[in-house]
Design a protein around this motif. Sequence first.
Motif, PDB file in Angstrom:
ATOM      1  N   LYS A   1       0.826  -1.203   0.000  1.00 26.51           N
ATOM      2  CA  LYS A   1       0.000   0.000   0.000  1.00 26.51           C
ATOM      3  C   LYS A   1       0.864   1.259   0.000  1.00 26.51           C
ATOM      4  O   LYS A   1       0.599   2.194  -0.742  1.00 26.51           O
ATOM      5  CB  LYS A   1      -0.900  -0.028   1.233  1.00 26.51           C
ATOM      6  CG  LYS A   1      -2.010   0.986   1.194  1.00 26.51           C
ATOM      7  CD  LYS A   1      -3.002   0.673   2.291  1.00 26.51           C
ATOM      8  CE  LYS A   1      -4.017   1.764   2.449  1.00 26.51           C
ATOM      9  NZ  LYS A   1      -4.817   1.545   3.662  1.00 26.51           N
ATOM     10  N   TYR A   2       1.902   1.267   0.834  1.00 31.71           N
ATOM     11  CA  TYR A   2       2.661   2.515   0.997  1.00 31.71           C
ATOM     12  C   TYR A   2       3.965   2.532   0.222  1.00 31.71           C
ATOM     13  O   TYR A   2       4.557   3.576   0.027  1.00 31.71           O
ATOM     14  CB  TYR A   2       2.935   2.758   2.481  1.00 31.71           C
ATOM     15  CG  TYR A   2       1.665   2.988   3.238  1.00 31.71           C
ATOM     16  CD1 TYR A   2       0.898   4.111   2.980  1.00 31.71           C
ATOM     17  CD2 TYR A   2       1.206   2.079   4.179  1.00 31.71           C
ATOM     18  CE1 TYR A   2      -0.296   4.324   3.646  1.00 31.71           C
ATOM     19  CE2 TYR A   2       0.022   2.274   4.848  1.00 31.71           C
ATOM     20  CZ  TYR A   2      -0.729   3.404   4.576  1.00 31.71           C
ATOM     21  OH  TYR A   2      -1.900   3.613   5.220  1.00 31.71           O
ATOM     22  N   ALA A   3       4.451   1.360  -0.162  1.00 33.58           N
ATOM     23  CA  ALA A   3       5.669   1.331  -0.963  1.00 33.58           C
ATOM     24  C   ALA A   3       5.444   0.409  -2.152  1.00 33.58           C
ATOM     25  O   ALA A   3       6.080  -0.628  -2.275  1.00 33.58           O
ATOM     26  CB  ALA A   3       6.841   0.843  -0.107  1.00 33.58           C
ATOM     27  N   PRO A   4       4.476   0.776  -3.009  1.00 33.14           N
ATOM     28  CA  PRO A   4       4.145  -0.147  -4.100  1.00 33.14           C
ATOM     29  C   PRO A   4       5.279  -0.248  -5.115  1.00 33.14           C
ATOM     30  O   PRO A   4       6.018   0.714  -5.320  1.00 33.14           O
ATOM     31  CB  PRO A   4       2.910   0.486  -4.731  1.00 33.14           C
ATOM     32  CG  PRO A   4       2.971   1.922  -4.369  1.00 33.14           C
ATOM     33  CD  PRO A   4       3.753   2.033  -3.099  1.00 33.14           C
ATOM     34  N   VAL A   5       5.440  -1.434  -5.674  1.00 35.48           N
ATOM     35  CA  VAL A   5       6.378  -1.573  -6.791  1.00 35.48           C
ATOM     36  C   VAL A   5       5.556  -1.885  -8.024  1.00 35.48           C
ATOM     37  O   VAL A   5       4.531  -2.541  -7.957  1.00 35.48           O
ATOM     38  CB  VAL A   5       7.411  -2.694  -6.581  1.00 35.48           C
ATOM     39  CG1 VAL A   5       8.469  -2.256  -5.613  1.00 35.48           C
ATOM     40  CG2 VAL A   5       6.747  -3.967  -6.119  1.00 35.48           C
ATOM     41  N   LYS A   6       6.037  -1.397  -9.120  1.00 33.79           N
ATOM     42  CA  LYS A   6       5.351  -1.662 -10.379  1.00 33.79           C
ATOM     43  C   LYS A   6       5.566  -3.121 -10.716  1.00 33.79           C
ATOM     44  O   LYS A   6       6.688  -3.575 -10.861  1.00 33.79           O
ATOM     45  CB  LYS A   6       5.966  -0.786 -11.480  1.00 33.79           C
ATOM     46  CG  LYS A   6       4.996   0.249 -12.009  1.00 33.79           C
ATOM     47  CD  LYS A   6       5.618   0.907 -13.191  1.00 33.79           C
ATOM     48  CE  LYS A   6       4.578   1.363 -14.167  1.00 33.79           C
ATOM     49  NZ  LYS A   6       5.194   2.075 -15.262  1.00 33.79           N
ATOM     50  N   SER A   7       4.472  -3.879 -10.781  1.00 38.44           N
ATOM     51  CA  SER A   7       4.667  -5.268 -11.165  1.00 38.44           C
ATOM     52  C   SER A   7       3.811  -5.513 -12.396  1.00 38.44           C
ATOM     53  O   SER A   7       2.687  -5.046 -12.479  1.00 38.44           O
ATOM     54  CB  SER A   7       4.244  -6.192 -10.033  1.00 38.44           C
ATOM     55  OG  SER A   7       2.849  -6.240  -9.942  1.00 38.44           O
ATOM     56  N   SER A   8       4.381  -6.207 -13.334  1.00 36.04           N
ATOM     57  CA  SER A   8       3.582  -6.519 -14.512  1.00 36.04           C
ATOM     58  C   SER A   8       3.130  -7.964 -14.394  1.00 36.04           C
ATOM     59  O   SER A   8       3.718  -8.765 -13.677  1.00 36.04           O
ATOM     60  CB  SER A   8       4.392  -6.309 -15.786  1.00 36.04           C
ATOM     61  OG  SER A   8       5.076  -7.483 -16.099  1.00 36.04           O
TER      62      SER A   8
END
Lengths: 649, 163
Positions: free
Chosen positions: A74-81
Amino acid sequence: MSIVKMSRLRIIAPQNIRRTLLRELTRLGCVEIGNPAEHLLDPEWSAIIHKHTENAESGRILSSLKNALETLDKYAPVKSSLLSPRRQISEDIFNDKKYVNEASDVAEQLNVYARQIASTFSEEGRLAAKKASLIPWISMDVPFGQEFGTRFKVLFGVSPSASEPEQLITEAEAIGECVLQLISSDREQHYYLMIVHRERMDEVMDALKPKGFSLSILKDVEGTAAANIVELDRQTQELLAERETLIAKVREFGGKRELLQQIIDVLNIESSREEVLNNLVATSQTIYLEGWIPSESEKSVAAVLEQHGCAYEFAEPGEDDEPPVLLHNSELVKPYGMVTELYALPTYRSGLDPNPFMAPFFFIFFGLMMADIGYGILISLGGYYLYKKARPQGALGDLTKIAMQCGISTMFWGLMFGSFFGNLIPAFSEGMMGKLIPFDPLLFDPLSNPMPLFYLSLAFGVVQIFLGMGLNGYIMIKRGNVMDAVFDVGFWFMLLGGFGIAILNTQVGLTVSALGAVGILLTGGRANKSVVKRLTGGLGSLYNITGYLSDVLSYSRLLALSLATAVIAQVMNTMGTLGGSTVFGWILFVLIFVVGHLFNIAINLLGTYVHTSRLQYIEFFGKFFESGGRKFTPLYNKTKYVEVIKEGH
Amino acid sequence: MEWITSLFNGTNLALAGAAFAVFMAGTGSARGVGIAGEAAAGVLTEDPNKFGQTLLLQALPGTQGIYGLIIGFLILIKIGIVGGTPVELTTIQGFSLFITGLPIGVVGFTSGQAQGRAAAATMGIIAKRPEELGKAMMYPAIVETYAVLALLASFLMWLGIAV
């Protein structure tokens, strides 16, 4: 190429090694543990055993880890495909216990932060509500919560917006020794300051109450509204700053995401093992497990059991047992198991794995309906790209493999029918280059000459339906019902096959058909006792011939969907080359070529997949398939985030 | 009566056939996709992760419109309105081409809506048991059979008419 033979497994193991044993069996990945707790219903069993209960400690840590990961996402999202594959790690690292402690420490810290962040939100809400209650009084410079001598009271009141403030004020002043002042009004209420002599208080209230006036009590507020609001704003700002700091602290743990994911996988497996343990039965010193294993794995399982000093036995499935179903096929056929599984699994008792028979038809039909060299290349490449890039598991992984194979079939039929992105080559050369370059089919062009493809489609249908009937006969014979096979399959072969022979030799063919028909008429109703019922039953089953007819005609969809692909492609090419060889024409061409053909592939992939499957499910499986098998679900290290690489690979 | 003959000339009748195929089948699909879409939106309010699966089901009743377009387009190609020079048609030829548009037009209209309802009903399967998408797809797909057959009939008619 078959349904794997299963053995029943029974183990009695010492209590103290139960976790180790289960871990080893999970690692083998070929043991399905059943639910021995049902033996407790049997008084003979329940006299000596009890249900085992395992303390589910990993479940608790697991939920803490999952919450922590949620906070992190929620607070440190990483872009994941969707395409990113699972991280690969070695078995050693995966099983190292020290990471569990580290991860649970991290999770605990993150959960503390999450709680603190949540409380800043609720505190912010409280402050906002307080501010909202003060806003109407902002223009008033009389402070709240203060006494003004002994004779007069300073009070605050409200009346609904429907009331008229002037009226209230006049009323109050008429009584005397009372001042009512309107401070502000909003959509709902009017807000007043009231200064009244203590002795007049009751009198004033009695007069004003019927008009809707009531006292408003502001708790815990001292000083003027304006000063309070400034203070509240300051506190809110502080709160926001505090939240930012907390979020920044959460972000610092961003690097621990992979650790959390890995341990969630570890504990998921652990907790599913605990669940299994919870279903076992035990005595004070031993524990009892039962389940299924593929007979071919007996040796490797026995080795593990010997090593741990367990008592065990392998047994053939009994009469009443319903062993789970595991299908074993070559790498080429295996992915098509997914298509069958979407329908149902065959029963263990039928002993027939439909996949090797179904797969070639799926392969051919899929290609026949798409039938385009260009599309085939794209489908194969697309499947290969997904397979390599995302290393998908399960049904999706199978789909990529099916795409790779069926793309080849699509190319083949495209070559046969002379289709490369539809009629791209002739349309492009004529429209954009001014000189027609023909692209001739190897076989025929279904658009101008569809009848051969119509016959070919029906021929495929006849072959597949006959194969289905043959498989049905095979199951009957294997069960020892040879006569049933002759009556229910053999006679139909004669009746339908006779029509085929009739093309070569009318008399022989029709005689065979007639014999078959008589056979069906006499035996179709053999389940009944009375002669009349037998004959009507026979007539009824002879009527099924219309069913076979419609089944065969159903394969005409192969032609129809093949045409749909080709015509839409042609439409796109026609539109794309409308602009001719001009700048605008080239832009139009590129645009329509890309968008149009992608659209065509997408819409026809859906149609082709659905209709190819349908031909298998309804026309083919309907002839012989016994559905209702239970899937073999062994204990294995099922992971979501990481891929564990076993040693020795 | 002069205007009747000039209005109902071969080309206009053929155009009417193409228009009929496109708009009837298209309307059927539009309604079907709409019905399925309403149900899909309901599923999505509970679980937004099911977007892909519900979209797939919603797309199923969309094919009738495409089949209609195929026949419409084939008629336009045959009479030279698209990609060629317009052909002079007799009234008989025009009327034949008009009839060509009927099977896919009518069946596309009815089956598109029926398939839409079947697709909407299967959304419930996706809501409760998303792993059964493969089975869920089969019910609407079976409705489509008749649109495919109508497409085939229209195509064979189109092929047989010489202009």
